[in-house]
Design a protein around this motif. Structure first.
Motif, PDB file in Angstrom:
ATOM      1  N   THR A  46       0.877  -1.064  -0.036  1.00  0.00           N
ATOM      2  CA  THR A  46       0.086   0.114   0.189  1.00  0.00           C
ATOM      3  C   THR A  46       0.837   1.154  -0.110  1.00  0.00           C
ATOM      4  O   THR A  46       0.670   2.026  -0.792  1.00  0.00           O
ATOM      5  N   ALA A  47       1.841   1.044   0.890  1.00  0.00           N
ATOM      6  CA  ALA A  47       2.833   2.406   0.840  1.00  0.00           C
ATOM      7  C   ALA A  47       3.310   2.702  -0.551  1.00  0.00           C
ATOM      8  O   ALA A  47       3.471   3.854  -0.745  1.00  0.00           O
ATOM      9  N   TRP A  62       1.013   4.085  -3.091  1.00  0.00           N
ATOM     10  CA  TRP A  62       0.489   4.947  -2.758  1.00  0.00           C
ATOM     11  C   TRP A  62       0.600   6.234  -4.018  1.00  0.00           C
ATOM     12  O   TRP A  62      -0.312   7.014  -4.433  1.00  0.00           O
ATOM     13  N   PHE A  98      -1.722   5.798  -6.937  1.00  0.00           N
ATOM     14  CA  PHE A  98      -2.945   6.041  -6.565  1.00  0.00           C
ATOM     15  C   PHE A  98      -3.347   7.523  -6.359  1.00  0.00           C
ATOM     16  O   PHE A  98      -4.416   7.997  -6.959  1.00  0.00           O
ATOM     17  N   HIS A  99      -2.290   8.306  -5.771  1.00  0.00           N
ATOM     18  CA  HIS A  99      -2.445   9.328  -5.374  1.00  0.00           C
ATOM     19  C   HIS A  99      -2.396  10.086  -6.901  1.00  0.00           C
ATOM     20  O   HIS A  99      -3.239  11.280  -6.786  1.00  0.00           O
ATOM     21  N   SER A 115       5.747   2.458  -9.044  1.00  0.00           N
ATOM     22  CA  SER A 115       4.669   2.478  -8.190  1.00  0.00           C
ATOM     23  C   SER A 115       3.349   1.955  -8.858  1.00  0.00           C
ATOM     24  O   SER A 115       2.457   1.244  -8.136  1.00  0.00           O
ATOM     25  N   ALA A 131       1.261  -1.054  -7.520  1.00  0.00           N
ATOM     26  CA  ALA A 131      -0.340  -0.870  -7.307  1.00  0.00           C
ATOM     27  C   ALA A 131      -1.306  -2.002  -7.909  1.00  0.00           C
ATOM     28  O   ALA A 131      -1.933  -2.478  -7.250  1.00  0.00           O
TER      29      ALA A 131
END
Lengths: 284, 319
Positions: free
Chosen positions: B42-43, B46, B49-50, B284, B288
């Motif tokens: 998740t980290a 992020w 997703f962000h 990332s 994800a």
């Protein structure tokens, strides 16, 4: 009468048809197994020779062997076994001996079964994020660790199952003689379930020795022979992936030879485990 | 004398405590591991997703050069290949389970079960090589033109069977996945069929039912929960399968309705691009994808496990 007998014939016919289909689906399933094994034997055997075990992986287009990948695979599997087995056995021991009617144990059992079927590529991504990315390079340790994570749930599950087969009377008898709990567990229960626990380890080895996906981002590959676990490390599965996908014929031959060797080893391991297990369960 | 027994007892209980703590710690690593996987992924996911927001799930763009990424094509491919796998594997597994529990003579049951289970022991990468080098050329040469010519013109489903006869693609990936999950589904089905009380089957036979009727109207309803659990287990396996799919799916980020066209899945995208990804956003986005895969398989496998636990609980209540 006629309607009835027509109905009867229809039921007989449907039954025959579906049972025939059942036979056909079984043949369908076994057909793929036969085709796969035949492919491996016919492509692999002609590529098999002594050089494979002596020479290292060649540059593109040249002849060579895969000794470096074999050494790498053995080392990675060894790390996976040495790290994964003790944790799995201890955890399985806790579940079998202390976690029979215990909520935490049920949760752990549940999660472990999910981990058992979880996609191995995600384990690879996880180990990449935890070890490879911070250190900045691929390494044998990272590969071995991801194999250990895949090994752990297999060993845990078998250990618990096998320890539960040990009758409680044996525990009670030992406890009645004044043996402390840990001695009962180690000297009585573990000893009685040793063959079963060994089966778990063999199944674990069979499972991890063909794993490719988690090694892609962790151990990667190495053209050279190395026993340094801090370096990227050659291994059979990733070598098969790279060589099979390459346009060079000599590399593809090596990939088939490696595929045959690795599958033969895994099938022998799984059949051994199965035989051990059936000897174990039939003797009880 | 009494002092030494005292010391022994004290030493024993300390050893007991240590042993118990050690084993408990080992058991807790399983929980720690799954939490760590969730937290770390998740980290690391992020930033993606962000950056892309909800569009990460809906957009179909995948362009490493301009750093635009989205998950839709991979999720779509994962679902479609797994669906094809189930459509093929469920009836076949049912047939094999029926064969080994009801039909086969006693001496044949063990060998057939073992052989089917060996399908699960063969590494994924071997399926991939075989699929790409052996199966795909034959499929492209013999089967695909015929299927396209005959089924390709059908209304509604015709579009599914169009595409270049190159052997690889979404359909081939689904078929190979089916072969890979057959052993898992079969073994669950066989196990739950085996626990159906003989009395129940005998009563049905006594009423004059055929083998098929006993199977369909008695055994299957009785074992429904377990059978669905087995199918979910197979689905969980199919969703996360990597190497075999990577070899044969063709690896394209385009979405095609036609099943003979190349596509990709979450796991094949990861296998192909992860170690070559440059730039934090690229990595990332791939992580994800991994997180999404992990989450989906977690849910599917959890449902499978809960269903199978219900079967076990019922068994326990009976005996």
């Amino acid at each position: 009468m006629t309607a009835q007998s027509r109905r009867y014939l229809f039921r007989r016919g449907l039954n025959l048809f579906n049972l025939g289909m059942s036979l056909l689906t079984t043949i369908f399933g076994l057909f793929w197994l036969a085709w796969l094994l035949w492919t491996l034997v016919s492509h692999g055997l002609q590529a098999l020779n002594v050089d494979l075990f002596v020479q290292d992986t060649p540059p593109p287009g040249a002849e060579g062997g895969m000794a470096n990948a074999m050494i790498g695979s053995l080392l990675l599997t060894l790390v996976g076994v040495v790290v994964g087995t003790p944790v799995g056995i201890l955890a399985g021991t806790w579940l079998a001996e202390y976690g029979r009617a215990n909520h935490l144990a049920s949760v752990i059992r549940f999660i472990n079964d999910i981990l058992l079927s979880a996609p191995s590529i995600v384990i690879g991504v996880f180990v990449y994020a935890v070890i490879v990315a911070p250190l900045g390079h691929f390494s044998g340790w990272a590969g071995g660790l991801s194999l250990a994570i895949i090994m752990l749930p297999v060993v845990l599950r078998t250990t618990e199952d096998m320890m539960r087969l040990v009758p409680d009377q044996m525990r009670e008898a030992a406890a009645a003689l004044g043996a402390p709990r840990w001695k009962v567990t180690v000297y009585i229960v573990h000893r009685a379930s040793l063959a079963g626990m060994l089966t778990g380890v063999i199944l674990g080895i069979a499972r991890i020795s063909g794993e490719t996906a988690p090694l892609l981002f962790t151990a990667l590959n190495n053209q050279f022979r190395t026993t340094d676990m801090a370096q990227p490390m050659a291994n059979l599965p990733v070598m098969i992936f790279q060589f099979a996908m390459s346009p060079y014929e000599s590399w593809q031959h090596l990939a088939w030879a490696a595929a045959l060797i690795i599958t033969a080893a895994i099938l022998i391991l799984s059949i051994t485990a199965r035989l051990l297990l059936s000897a174990k369960t039939s003797s009880e | 004398m009494s002092g030494s027994t005292h010391t022994t007892r004290w030493r024993d209980s300390l050893a007991d405590l240590l042993f118990r703590s050690l084993t408990q710690l080992a058991a807790l690593t399983v929980l720690g591991l799954i939490l760590a996987i969730l937290v770390v992924l998740t980290a690391k996911a992020w930033p993606a997703f962000h950056n892309f927001g909800f569009k990460f799930f809906t957009s179909t763009e995948w362009d490493p050069v301009s750093e635009k990424f989205s998950a839709f094509a991979s999720i779509y491919g994962t679902l479609v290949t797994s669906l094809i796998a189930l459509i093929i594997a469920v009836p076949v597994s049912f047939g094999i389970a029926l064969f080994v529990t009801e039909l086969a003579p006693q001496w044949l049951r063990r060998p057939v079960s073992t052989a089917v289970e060996l399908l699960a022991a063969i590494p994924s990468i071997i399926y991939g090589m075989w699929g790409l080098f052996v199966f795909a050329p034959i499929f492209a040469d013999k089967a695909q033109p015929w299927i396209s010519a005959h089924l390709g013109h059908w209304p509604l489903i015709g579009g599914l069977f169009n595409g270049p006869p190159i052997g690889i693609g979404v359909f081939t990936a689904g078929l190979i996945l089916a072969i890979m999950v057959i052993p898992f589904v079969t073994s669950v089905m066989r196990d739950v069929f085996d626990v159906v009380p003989t009395v129940l089957k005998e009563s049905a036979y006594g009423l004059g039912c055929t083998t098929w009727e006993v199977m369909w109207h008695v055994v299957l309803p009785y074992t429904r929960v377990g059978v669905v659990g087995g199918i979910m287990l197979g689905l969980g396996r199919a969703l996360g399968e990597t190497m075999a799919v990577t070899f044969v799916i063709g690896n394209s980020h385009d979405i095609n309705l036609a099943l003979f066209m190349p596509g990709n899945t979450i796991s094949s995208t990861l296998a192909n691009e992860f170690s070559e990804a440059v730039g934090p956003l690229y990595t990332s986005s791939l992580i994800a994808l991994g997180l999404i895969l992990f989450f989906v398989t977690f849910v599917v496998l959890a449902i499978a496990k809960l269903l199978l636990l219900r079967v076990e609980a019922r068994e326990g209540a009976k005996t």
